[in-house]
Scaffold this active site. Structure first.
Site, mmCIF file in Angstrom:
data_model
loop_
_atom_site.group_PDB
_atom_site.id
_atom_site.type_symbol
_atom_site.label_atom_id
_atom_site.label_comp_id
_atom_site.label_asym_id
_atom_site.label_seq_id
_atom_site.Cartn_x
_atom_site.Cartn_y
_atom_site.Cartn_z
ATOM 1 N N LYS A 13 0.878 -1.485 -0.016
ATOM 2 C CA LYS A 13 -0.083 -0.084 0.034
ATOM 3 C C LYS A 13 0.961 0.931 -0.181
ATOM 4 O O LYS A 13 0.924 1.910 -0.805
ATOM 5 C CB LYS A 13 -0.795 0.698 1.097
ATOM 6 C CG LYS A 13 -1.513 -0.844 1.568
ATOM 7 C CD LYS A 13 -2.635 -0.631 2.397
ATOM 8 C CE LYS A 13 -2.207 -0.883 3.937
ATOM 9 N NZ LYS A 13 -1.171 -2.266 4.375
ATOM 10 N N ARG A 88 -8.918 1.419 9.074
ATOM 11 C CA ARG A 88 -8.508 -0.568 9.892
ATOM 12 C C ARG A 88 -9.422 -1.000 10.292
ATOM 13 O O ARG A 88 -9.110 -1.904 10.533
ATOM 14 C CB ARG A 88 -7.134 0.064 10.129
ATOM 15 C CG ARG A 88 -5.695 -1.144 9.504
ATOM 16 C CD ARG A 88 -4.830 -0.298 10.555
ATOM 17 N NE ARG A 88 -3.682 -1.421 10.341
ATOM 18 C CZ ARG A 88 -2.781 -0.992 9.191
ATOM 19 N NH1 ARG A 88 -2.764 0.749 9.147
ATOM 20 N NH2 ARG A 88 -1.257 -1.087 9.596
ATOM 21 N N ARG A 123 11.766 -5.715 4.191
ATOM 22 C CA ARG A 123 11.125 -4.568 3.318
ATOM 23 C C ARG A 123 11.880 -3.323 4.971
ATOM 24 O O ARG A 123 12.769 -3.715 5.643
ATOM 25 C CB ARG A 123 10.476 -4.496 4.600
ATOM 26 C CG ARG A 123 9.269 -2.307 4.484
ATOM 27 C CD ARG A 123 7.944 -3.005 3.946
ATOM 28 N NE ARG A 123 7.220 -3.427 6.094
ATOM 29 C CZ ARG A 123 5.707 -2.225 5.849
ATOM 30 N NH1 ARG A 123 5.285 -2.653 4.892
ATOM 31 N NH2 ARG A 123 5.038 -3.117 6.943
ATOM 32 N N ARG A 156 11.723 -1.867 10.296
ATOM 33 C CA ARG A 156 10.504 -1.597 11.272
ATOM 34 C C ARG A 156 10.642 -2.487 12.142
ATOM 35 O O ARG A 156 10.990 -3.557 11.890
ATOM 36 C CB ARG A 156 9.092 -1.685 10.501
ATOM 37 C CG ARG A 156 9.227 -0.148 9.704
ATOM 38 C CD ARG A 156 8.546 0.023 9.356
ATOM 39 N NE ARG A 156 6.716 -0.626 9.891
ATOM 40 C CZ ARG A 156 5.544 -0.507 9.152
ATOM 41 N NH1 ARG A 156 5.343 0.278 7.748
ATOM 42 N NH2 ARG A 156 4.715 -0.845 10.056
ATOM 43 N N ARG A 167 0.147 -8.729 13.882
ATOM 44 C CA ARG A 167 -0.311 -8.234 12.276
ATOM 45 C C ARG A 167 -1.380 -7.962 11.509
ATOM 46 O O ARG A 167 -2.583 -7.804 11.444
ATOM 47 C CB ARG A 167 0.573 -7.007 11.690
ATOM 48 C CG ARG A 167 1.304 -6.278 13.236
ATOM 49 C CD ARG A 167 2.399 -5.286 12.826
ATOM 50 N NE ARG A 167 2.517 -4.475 10.741
ATOM 51 C CZ ARG A 167 3.560 -4.223 10.889
ATOM 52 N NH1 ARG A 167 4.378 -5.059 10.090
ATOM 53 N NH2 ARG A 167 2.906 -3.360 9.250
HETATM 54 P P1 AMP Z 1 0.684 0.504 9.084
HETATM 55 O O1 AMP Z 1 2.202 1.145 8.578
HETATM 56 O O2 AMP Z 1 0.374 0.605 8.209
HETATM 57 O O3 AMP Z 1 1.433 -0.642 9.404
HETATM 58 O O4 AMP Z 1 0.942 0.530 10.780
HETATM 59 C C1 AMP Z 1 1.687 0.501 11.317
HETATM 60 C C2 AMP Z 1 1.045 0.251 12.857
HETATM 61 O O5 AMP Z 1 0.586 1.550 13.163
HETATM 62 C C3 AMP Z 1 -0.275 -0.481 12.658
HETATM 63 O O6 AMP Z 1 0.355 -1.853 12.873
HETATM 64 C C4 AMP Z 1 -1.239 0.004 13.680
HETATM 65 O O7 AMP Z 1 -0.571 -0.609 15.268
HETATM 66 C C5 AMP Z 1 -0.620 1.598 13.938
HETATM 67 N N1 AMP Z 1 -1.816 2.089 12.832
HETATM 68 C C6 AMP Z 1 -1.495 3.162 11.780
HETATM 69 N N2 AMP Z 1 -2.878 3.617 11.144
HETATM 70 C C7 AMP Z 1 -3.753 2.768 12.154
HETATM 71 C C8 AMP Z 1 -5.390 2.499 12.004
HETATM 72 N N3 AMP Z 1 -5.726 3.249 11.041
HETATM 73 N N4 AMP Z 1 -5.665 2.019 13.292
HETATM 74 C C9 AMP Z 1 -5.463 1.275 13.905
HETATM 75 N N5 AMP Z 1 -3.903 1.248 14.343
HETATM 76 C C10 AMP Z 1 -3.296 1.628 13.044
#
Ligand code: AMP
Length: 210
Positions: A13, A88, A123, A156, A167
């Site tokens: 994404k 999400r 990654r 990360r 996740r």
């Molecule tokens: P991402 O970079 O989108 O994979 O997000 C990394 C982490 O940030 C996720 O595993 C969640 O802990 C938190 N996070 C990001 N976006 C959201 C969201 N829309 N709702 C809840 N947690 C989020």
């Protein structure tokens, strides 16, 4: 164009959002990037979010809804935006709808859990601007350095294999139901992950034109 990119963690994404925002000339809004910046800067939101993020769990809906409503009011969002990693949960999607935030399309990138597990190992992300790379599939021009801003590329913490598994579980339980939510509203378009980044971008652009 107001677009949501859906997909499992590691589906691509972030990478696709970066490409599409250049092509479509609209900003990408990634709650993950906003939260990582907040954690790095030690803001109150960052302090609340850190433990959830490290464990691969979702940050509470009210924190996310606050962040996204504020961000979408900024000037650069006037002509559209791409949401990466938000909504999400059904609660987040309903909150956006209630706030009158509507979308033209929701693109779900489909990819198997096995491919995700393999992909996450390679990654890397920029610790300054959040841009995504992969050591084999999307390498930076100079190893360890971001092409966009010159920032340092890091792995990360939540890309560790056990955390990726959590996740993925969270994705299947909490986020995947959004596909039915947006299908009901006739907004859902699905795209199979392709073997190259370029081919996936082309597939996304094709469903958006259809
Ligand atoms: P991402 O970079 O989108 O994979 O997000 C990394 C982490 O940030 C996720 O595993 C969640 O802990 C938190 N996070 C990001 N976006 C959201 C969201 N829309 N709702 C809840 N947690 C989020």
């Amino acid at each position: 164009m107001k677009l949501i990119l859906l997909g499992a963690p590691g589906a691509g994404k972030g990478t696709q959002a970066e490409i599409l925002c250049d092509r479509l000339r609209i900003p990408t809004i990634s709650t993950g990037n906003i939260l990582r910046a907040a954690v790095k800067n030690g803001t109150p939101t960052g302090l609340k979010a850190k433990a959830f993020m490290d464990a691969g769990q979702l940050v509470p809906d009210e924190v996310i809804i606050g962040i996204i409503s504020e961000r979408l009011q900024e000037d650069d969002c006037k002509n559209g935006y791409i949401l990466d990693g938000v909504p999400r949960t059904i609660a987040q999607a309903e909150a956006l709808e209630k706030a009158g935030i509507l979308f033209d399309a929701v693109v779900s990138i489909e990819i198997s859990d096995e491919t995700i597990m393999e992909r996450m190992a390679g990654r890397r992300v920029c610790e300054s601007c959040g841009a995504s790379y992969h050591v084999v599939a999307v390498p930076p021009k100079q190893e360890g350095v971001c092409d966009r801003c010159g920032g340092k590329l890091i792995r990360r913490k939540d890309d560790a294999p056990e955390t990726v598994k959590s996740r993925l579980d969270v994705y299947h339980q909490e986020t995947e139901p959004l596909k039915a939510f947006y299908a009901k509203r006739n907004l859902l378009k699905t795209v199979e992950n392709q073997s190259t980044v370029e081919a996936t971008t082309a597939a996304i652009l094709k469903v958006l034109e259809a």
